[in-house]
Scaffold this active site. Structure first.
Site, PDB file in Angstrom:
ATOM      1  N   SER A 131     -79.908 -16.295  30.446  1.00  0.00           N
ATOM      2  CA  SER A 131     -80.746 -17.327  30.203  1.00  0.00           C
ATOM      3  C   SER A 131     -81.534 -17.595  31.651  1.00  0.00           C
ATOM      4  O   SER A 131     -80.844 -17.335  32.728  1.00  0.00           O
ATOM      5  CB  SER A 131     -80.125 -18.344  29.537  1.00  0.00           C
ATOM      6  OG  SER A 131     -81.172 -19.681  29.479  1.00  0.00           O
ATOM      7  N   TYR A 144     -73.540 -24.736  29.930  1.00  0.00           N
ATOM      8  CA  TYR A 144     -74.306 -23.654  29.524  1.00  0.00           C
ATOM      9  C   TYR A 144     -74.880 -22.798  30.513  1.00  0.00           C
ATOM     10  O   TYR A 144     -74.991 -21.425  30.808  1.00  0.00           O
ATOM     11  CB  TYR A 144     -75.511 -24.098  28.639  1.00  0.00           C
ATOM     12  CG  TYR A 144     -76.423 -22.718  27.972  1.00  0.00           C
ATOM     13  CD1 TYR A 144     -76.122 -22.123  26.814  1.00  0.00           C
ATOM     14  CD2 TYR A 144     -77.786 -22.706  28.535  1.00  0.00           C
ATOM     15  CE1 TYR A 144     -76.808 -21.149  26.498  1.00  0.00           C
ATOM     16  CE2 TYR A 144     -78.380 -21.663  27.991  1.00  0.00           C
ATOM     17  CZ  TYR A 144     -78.150 -20.961  27.071  1.00  0.00           C
ATOM     18  OH  TYR A 144     -78.775 -20.182  26.768  1.00  0.00           O
TER      19      TYR A 144
END
Length: 236
Positions: A131, A144
């Site tokens: 990501s 995350y």
């Protein structure tokens, strides 16, 4: 450009929905044979093996089943992932929530590589889903961000260690998926003041990295964020 996936054997984790499902369908549209691994049941048109990517015995059995169905293995795509507590400050995040994010997003990818590498053909490819959160951050996303940063580091480490296959990752910005909509809400996606990718767009990035035409590319993170990370804070 011919992507050369005809009769190639592809395994995709997290393939029951979102980016994983888009990848599975994109590979199949290019002539590949595809099996997906997921905790959830996949659509009727997708050959799915149920597993928990954080459970080693379950993963080992699922990979063996998938390889037997495919008759070999050429490409592995690690799409299984969770976002964890979005918008929650680290000081208010439980150790259990931290562990859950790391278990799926990091341990799950490690176990995937561990159990698929012995089956991968020489010249094969592993592509992980990272990501842009591996490179940039927003408050309330520390677990995350840490997990996706680990995926980028893992990509580089395995590119050095696994000598007969290539290992790369895709690091997209916000993608319109069921998970993103659950985290941010439909309005935030539909009326975003920033570009939002589709799952199909990310799937094409994965296919590029997985194909033989990308042979020189190894140990890299393809950051696809519309150029936002390249922008200076200088007011010009």
């Amino acid at each position: 450009m011919q992507l050369a996936f005809t009769e190639r054997n592809v395994l995709v984790t997290g393939g029951a929905s979102g980016i994983g499902l888009a990848c599975a369908r994109a590979f199949r549209a290019e002539g590949a044979k595809v099996v997906v691994l997921d905790r959830a049941p996949g659509p009727d048109d997708i050959d799915t093996v149920r597993t928990d990517v954080t459970d080693e015995s379950s993963m080992a059995e699922a990979v063996a089943t998938a390889v037997a169905r495919l008759g070999g293995l050429d490409v592995v795509v690690g799409c299984a992932g969770i976002s964890g507590p979005v918008g929650t400050p680290l000081v208010d995040t439980s150790a259990a929530d931290l562990a859950a994010v790391l278990a799926v997003n990091v341990t799950g990818q490690l176990l995937l590589a561990k159990h698929t590498y012995p089956h991968l053909a020489t010249g094969g490819a592993i592509v992980f889903l990272a990501s842009d959160s591996a490179f940039v951050a927003t408050p309330g996303m520390a677990p995350y961000c840490a997990s996706k940063g680990a995926v980028v580091a893992l990509t580089r480490a395995l590119a050095v260690e696994l000598d007969r296959v290539r290992v790369n990752c895709v690091a997209p910005s916000v993608v319109d998926t069921p998970m993103a909509r659950a985290d941010l809400g439909d309005s935030a996606i539909d009326n975003a003041g920033f570009p939002v990718q589709t799952a199909d767009e990310v799937a094409r990035q994965v296919l590029f990295l997985a194909g033989p035409h990308a042979r020189p590319i190894n140990g890299q993170a393809l950051l696809s964020d519309f150029g936002y990370s390249a922008r200076s804070a200088f007011p010009a």
